[in-house]
Design a protein around this motif. Sequence first.
Motif: not given
Lengths: 871, 420
Positions: B146-151, B158-164, B215-222, B224-228
């Motif tokens: 079952s799903i815990l979060h969708r974010f 992992g997010a719909r940002t323009k730089d794919v 670490s290349e992805t910025g997933a460990s950053d605090p 933000s709007q596109y990184h919950r």
Amino acid sequence: MALEVTQFLLNAQSVDGATRNHAEESLKQIQEQNLPAFLLSLSSELANNNKPIESRRLAGLILKNALDAKELHRKNDLAQRWLSLDLATKTQIKTSLLQTLSSPVSDARSTASQVIAKVAGIELPHKQWPELIGSLLSNIHQVETHVKQATLETLGYICEEVPPQVVDQDQVNRILTAVVQGMNATETSSDVRLAATRALYNALGFAQANFTNDMERDYIMRVVCEATQSSDVKIRQAAFECLVAISSTYYEKLAQYMQDIFNITSKAVREDEEPVALQAIEFWSSICDEEIDILDDYRSEYTGDSDVPCFYFIKQALPALVPMLLETLLKQEEDQDQDEGGWNIAMAGGTCLGLVARTVGDDIVPLVMPFIEENISKPDWRRREAATYAFGSILEGPSPGKLAPIVNVALNFMLAALARDPNNHVKDTTAWTLGRIFEFLHGAVVETSVITQENCQQILTVLLQSMKDVPNVAEKACGALYFLAQGYEDEGSVSPLTPFFQDIFQMLLYVTHREDATESNLRTAAYEALNEVVRCSNDETAPIVMQLIPVIMLELHQTVEAQKLTSDEREKQNDLQGLLCGCLQVIIQKMGSIEGSKYAFMQYADQIMDLLLKVFASRNATVHEEAMLAIGALAYTAGPNFAKYMPQFYQYLEMGLQNFEEYQICAITVGVVGDLCRALEDKILPYCDGIMTQLLKNLSSNQLHRSVKPPIFSCFGDIALAIGENFEKYLVYAMPMLQSAAELSAHAVSQDDEMLEYTNQLRNGILEAYSGILQGFKSSPKTQLLVPYAPHVLQFIDTMYGGREMDDAVMKSALGVLGDLADTLGSHVGPLIRDSSSSKDLIEECMVYDDPLVRESAEWAKHAINRAVSG
Amino acid sequence: MAPPPDHRRPIKRVAISDQQRRRELALRVQADRRSDAQNRARQLASSVLSLGPVTEVEPELEQEQEMSDASDQSGGRTELDPVRAASLRGPEVRRWFATQLMLPEWMVDVPPLLDSDWYVFPRPSGKRCFVVSSNGTTVSRLRNGSILHRFPSSLPNGARTKDVSGPSSSYSILDCIFHEADETYYVIDMVCWRGYSLYDCTAEFRFFWLNSKLSETGASDPPSQYHRYRFNVVQIYECNLIGLQAAYLGQVSYVKDGLLFYNKHAHYQAGNTPLALVWKDNVCSQYVLDTDNQGQIPSQQQVVLELQNDGSLTTSDDPPVALGCLSRDMIAQYGLRVGNLVRVEVRDDSVKLVDGKLDLGDLQLVGKPNRSRAFADTYSKVLFQYAARRAPLRIEDLVASIQSNPSVENSQALDIEMEG
């Protein structure tokens, strides 16, 4: 041997239909019976000064069309046909043509010039007609100006027609010398000077060597600049056109001339007639294009540099250039916004200002702000419009950080102007500027949007209200809404548009029904905005989008039922059908992607399919394409359930695949076959015989546009992946085709970027086909069938690797195929792959590649191969 | 008015028509789906083949209650055709994910070569889950699917940002523990990265890949709007004396719940594996002893077992281990059916060791477990819990094993392990 064709040629232009048809029929018969004689008669008709100009002109035109055509394959056929004519006939025709250049009748000369260039276009690349240039150049020294003029014109057309490398440098030098001399201020005939200036425009591409020689370049530039000062407006315009062409072809050679060119252009922009002033502005737009490209290259992360250095001409000219452009903005014409394809000084100036902003970024803002502040509230509408236009033009380029504070202040003013300014022109530009604000300062690309939850409601109120304004204003308001919505596409469930969905749809549907919706593209803009709002819907707003489906279906139904239309009505109806199918496509895609709405949506699937099948009755290409795209989306959403529509749909699928003429439809249909494969999986099997037959036919045809071929190969992969080992029966046809295409594309020598790109698309298609087939057979008992093909596949990759012209996509696909070979065929090919040195080198090389996706493909391939070798 | 030059677009005219955009989007979506289909065939075929059987049982939807999950395992099994697996959609995806987590056994004795062949790290306390990023969104799924979060997140696609970069449909799958207190996902393993399967890779490689890629992805950053939510990696140590001590006593930003040990050479393997182990004591975990339905530690050990048709009660191991049986009366009294999970109490007086195996003898039924429980306890969990109440494996035992483990005994030690 020449036939008498004058009367037929005259009759073929008769106002009487029967006479005309009969004459055309007769000409066609003569052509079919004896082509050489026919062409010969045409050339002597054209050369004969005693014949009426009407028959001579048509003779030239038919001759020209017998040598060249737009479609590539027909063009090649005609060239071959000409080359295979007997030498005597060709020589005689060419002699007549050259002779015509001396005719006192200018129309005849001009027609002959064009035909000569067409013949040259065919013969010079085959090293035939070597004396042509020499004999033309000998004409130059003749006294009669009309011969000189016709000769220069011919040289210009030849330069337009043949690629530079087929003319040797010595001849190029002589052509340029003749042309530049003809342009010189000492030339007394302005006809000659004009012809020379226009010829130089075409000959510039031949002047690479001459432009690297300082003395020759100085001379050419001086003559061109002098020609911009001619008393003849046509010569001035042609000279500025040369400057524009030079700015893009020889950007890096311009530094020492820029000060002079600035003076010349700014005088022309301020004082000269419009056609000249427009070219003067175009010069600066063209410099912007160059610098934007170079700076883009600087920024791109892979190369980090550019072949050509940036000279920052725009940045240096900025303090003088910007005021000059701002002045042009005040030269608007009263009704320019109603004229769809119009172009004038104000439009060119604003367009150039926008390019300057993209070139220099933040630096433009302080130079434009005083102009905006001074004029935005003036009583004269021209000043208000120019100020708004200037503001809108500089919104792309400068950083959001620089613009956001200004926009925050300006937003309320803009909204008030859109609602209340008495002038339509001002409102039009204001709505457009709002759209630009939403496009560049709002949405996922910007850190903090200038749009907030609070001002969003106010914005929407004004935009929706403006959709009731005159068509051109309403169209811009729809465009602004489009970009506002686009900014929320990634927002998920927190979009501030959510509470307004109902109101937005209602207003947009109202707009599509306006009596005047066909003016100013209004209806199209409204549907486009509608599509964009649908694209940014979410779980919460999906039910409102669902309510839209019966409405759109009803409208589509009405267009399908409409009968007995005039051709004008028919055209409007085709437009509308295209828009409605496009809208359905977007809705299908969106509702299919939202878990909660997919099942509710599927209730409409039968009816939608029914309607779309009826739409195929239309003979319009755009409508077909849109309907086909909608069906692709429906198939993906419906999944295996789409099988029930296949019996009825199949004939249209086949029709689409057979449509060579409107090749975009063919391409889209090939894509839809891929959608069907993924939706139906093995349920597509009963239709595969027909589809594969057609696809194989398409590949063998030289009439089908080449751009469709790479997707057809990819489509083989889609089919194989869907039907697995059932692909067995097609292997015997598909594999040889793949092999020969692979061989061709592996060895292809690409002369230019376009060809290189195509070759790589083709390679990618072939590799995707191999991957699909290998994966389709995975863990099937028939895997063995593929083993014999493995050496060839490896060799294909080897050869490409040796050629070193693979792009990233091809490299990735090639690594994928290596992995798939190992994965599917395992120990049968393990040693083979291991021993293929370039495969190993390719993988090793890609492991340290810049693009992480390529790197990871390499990791994967290596892993799969290791497993195969050890297993 | 004359038209503009061919290549010059008036700035007020829109750059591209929505029709062109629809066409381009359709073509891009088709290309993405093709590479998606091919990648899926690649990754699932390779991973499913190496994973072996997969359950067809529909998991319960409630969130997992218990903090510790080093226990259960699936029920009915059927072979899954890899080609069919490549086309999984909707609920099947959930079912598939439900059985994909690698579940460590409980450490009941110290494996040989602990210091040379194993990693150790402090396990964050929280909800174990798979985090999947693809198609512009990130979804975390609990053990039961079952799903815990969708974010939105900074993971690949992992997010719909323009730089794919790359096809938006390619998956990344991380094995994580969601730590409530700081709302952070602690990544403990990497299963798929940008569509490429790491199932067949050794833990050594996976951890290396995890550390360099994340670490290349910025997933460990605090956030933000596109990184919950923030994603943190867990510090992983070589299991030598220093490493063990650091993992056991070192300060970490999260609440510890025991130590996890991973064999360096082991591939990622769904279900229970002795090549990953969990160990706890009161110093490094608040949850050493299992709790009952009310979250209390009962005075007697309780275990959750599955009822078989001969009345025996078994663990969720493969093959299941019978630990005792229920009387027919009791089965009838509670209306139990084959396959039901029951919570039973272990009574000291009836526990026996038979051929080195634990036999709990006659069992006292306490009730049914929480509905969210999908699986019975594993044998290693029962044993660990049994020992924990009596003669637990202590940190000193681990230390002693490292000190007394001369590397010359390697080959022999390996043989012993292979029997397990």
